[in-house]
Structures are given as structure tokens and as C-alpha cells.
Design a protein around this motif. Sequence first.
Motif, PDB file in Angstrom:
ATOM      1  N   THR A  41     -32.072 -24.095 -56.034  1.00  0.00           N
ATOM      2  CA  THR A  41     -30.783 -23.980 -55.227  1.00  0.00           C
ATOM      3  C   THR A  41     -30.869 -24.617 -53.785  1.00  0.00           C
ATOM      4  O   THR A  41     -29.933 -24.938 -53.193  1.00  0.00           O
ATOM      5  CB  THR A  41     -30.228 -22.726 -55.323  1.00  0.00           C
ATOM      6  N   PHE A  42     -31.996 -24.653 -53.291  1.00  0.00           N
ATOM      7  CA  PHE A  42     -32.319 -25.093 -52.035  1.00  0.00           C
ATOM      8  C   PHE A  42     -32.740 -26.429 -51.827  1.00  0.00           C
ATOM      9  O   PHE A  42     -32.627 -26.991 -50.769  1.00  0.00           O
ATOM     10  CB  PHE A  42     -33.583 -24.050 -51.495  1.00  0.00           C
ATOM     11  N   ASN A  43     -32.699 -27.194 -52.981  1.00  0.00           N
ATOM     12  CA  ASN A  43     -33.502 -28.371 -52.921  1.00  0.00           C
ATOM     13  C   ASN A  43     -32.415 -29.568 -52.479  1.00  0.00           C
ATOM     14  O   ASN A  43     -32.808 -30.660 -52.179  1.00  0.00           O
ATOM     15  CB  ASN A  43     -33.956 -29.007 -54.258  1.00  0.00           C
ATOM     16  N   THR A  44     -31.219 -29.539 -52.395  1.00  0.00           N
ATOM     17  CA  THR A  44     -30.392 -30.471 -51.657  1.00  0.00           C
ATOM     18  C   THR A  44     -30.055 -30.303 -50.461  1.00  0.00           C
ATOM     19  O   THR A  44     -29.722 -29.284 -49.724  1.00  0.00           O
ATOM     20  CB  THR A  44     -28.831 -30.315 -52.494  1.00  0.00           C
ATOM     21  N   GLN A  45     -30.478 -31.377 -49.638  1.00  0.00           N
ATOM     22  CA  GLN A  45     -30.648 -31.278 -48.179  1.00  0.00           C
ATOM     23  C   GLN A  45     -29.944 -32.124 -47.538  1.00  0.00           C
ATOM     24  O   GLN A  45     -29.664 -33.448 -48.129  1.00  0.00           O
ATOM     25  CB  GLN A  45     -32.231 -31.138 -47.863  1.00  0.00           C
ATOM     26  N   ILE A  46     -29.765 -32.219 -46.295  1.00  0.00           N
ATOM     27  CA  ILE A  46     -29.238 -33.182 -45.285  1.00  0.00           C
ATOM     28  C   ILE A  46     -30.286 -33.123 -43.941  1.00  0.00           C
ATOM     29  O   ILE A  46     -30.744 -31.917 -43.730  1.00  0.00           O
ATOM     30  CB  ILE A  46     -27.999 -32.928 -45.144  1.00  0.00           C
ATOM     31  N   SER A  47     -30.359 -34.126 -43.449  1.00  0.00           N
ATOM     32  CA  SER A  47     -31.022 -34.409 -42.161  1.00  0.00           C
ATOM     33  C   SER A  47     -30.071 -35.274 -41.241  1.00  0.00           C
ATOM     34  O   SER A  47     -29.745 -36.149 -41.960  1.00  0.00           O
ATOM     35  CB  SER A  47     -32.401 -34.486 -42.181  1.00  0.00           C
ATOM     36  N   GLY A  48     -30.343 -35.238 -40.019  1.00  0.00           N
ATOM     37  CA  GLY A  48     -29.623 -36.171 -39.035  1.00  0.00           C
ATOM     38  C   GLY A  48     -29.635 -35.682 -37.472  1.00  0.00           C
ATOM     39  O   GLY A  48     -30.254 -34.599 -37.276  1.00  0.00           O
ATOM     40  N   VAL A  49     -28.928 -36.461 -36.813  1.00  0.00           N
ATOM     41  CA  VAL A  49     -28.569 -36.271 -35.534  1.00  0.00           C
ATOM     42  C   VAL A  49     -27.080 -36.480 -35.137  1.00  0.00           C
ATOM     43  O   VAL A  49     -26.478 -37.374 -35.584  1.00  0.00           O
ATOM     44  CB  VAL A  49     -29.464 -37.250 -34.692  1.00  0.00           C
TER      45      VAL A  49
END
Length: 210
Positions: free
Chosen positions: A199-207
Amino acid sequence: MSYQVNPARGRFNAAFFSALGPTLERSLRPYKQVVFAGLPSTVVELGPGVGANVSYLSPGSSLVAVEPNRPMHRRLRAAAERHGVRLDLRERTAEGTGLPDDAVDCVISSLLLCTVADPAAVLAEVRRILRPGGTYRFVEHVAAPAGTPTRVLQRGLRRPWGWTFEGCSCERDLAAAVRGGGFARVEVRPHRLHTPFVTFNTQISGVAHA
């Protein structure tokens, strides 16, 4: 905004993230290395927990740590000391840091916006304390696409997951929240981890740029 520490759950999460933090960090490190690259000498972190991100600051840097969960504090202090980072620890919530307007050049968070009661209020607070041209750098986990097996599992586990992990929701569209947060420019990268915590595996990262 007030935050009520649940003594048992607070201690559990402090121990959980101390024990499994290195395993999670191995999966998250490639994305953190990108968005946390070149951090300035003073950084505000919202919800630093036990200090998973302290290693991305240069020795001698200053970390203003906004962490309302007191059971995390001992390990956070130890992490800062190990890495030679000066720690200004504030037992406050991310919605109300107590910092002045236009106070800092950089705010970071990881796995924080999933837990707060009001992500929009947190993003408004980030904008308030960032100087023009400052950055908000984030790594967060988000809802899987509708109709996928991961989304079905997120929906089925939302109550026990949320209770265990301090209100954490696996079903938030945080990319849309950041894009709609009033920043001048936002860069978001979606990605998927491969861990047992599906359930934790969908992620985003950014600025996000103020």
C-alpha cells in the motif's frame, strides 16, 4: 493546531521507523538523493521523525525540526549528533510551525503529507515561511491509480493502516495538492517502490518553487 500523542502508538512508531527505517531508506534513497541534493545550510523539516533525512544535510548545517511526536525526539537528537547537524527541535505541528513569514530558503518533508489532518493547510504554511525563490522538496506516498489491485488494497487497509501510522492515509492525491498549493512552479515525478508494504509503494517526489 493541537496534536495529541498516543503514548503506545507514538512509542511503537518511533521503534518501528528506527528498526525498519534503513530498509525503507534503501528504496527511497535514489529519489531523495535527487530532490535533497544541494540543501542549504539551514533547512526546515516537517515531521522528521527519528531523523531519516539528517544524512542529506552537510555536517555543520542547521535543521529546524518541526516534530510534534515526542517519542521520536530522543532518536532524532541522536541522529543529528551523529551527523554533526545543529538541531532546533520544535514540538509543533506542520500546520503551525511558529516561524516568521519569509523565514527560510528550504523546507523538506518525506512521508508527512499523508499523515496530516489538512495537507492544504500545511502547504499554505510552507508557502508562508518560504522566502521568494525558496524550495519545498518532498518525497511522499500517494494513492495508486483507481481500479488497480494496489488501490483496492489501500482502500481495504485504510482504517488499520491509518490508526497504526498516526493517521496516515494511502489514498491521497498529493501531486494534485502540491500543484494546487499556490507555488510558482512545481516539478513532480511519480514512481513505484518494490517493498513488502504494497500500500506504501506508489510514491511521488519533487520540488515546489515559491
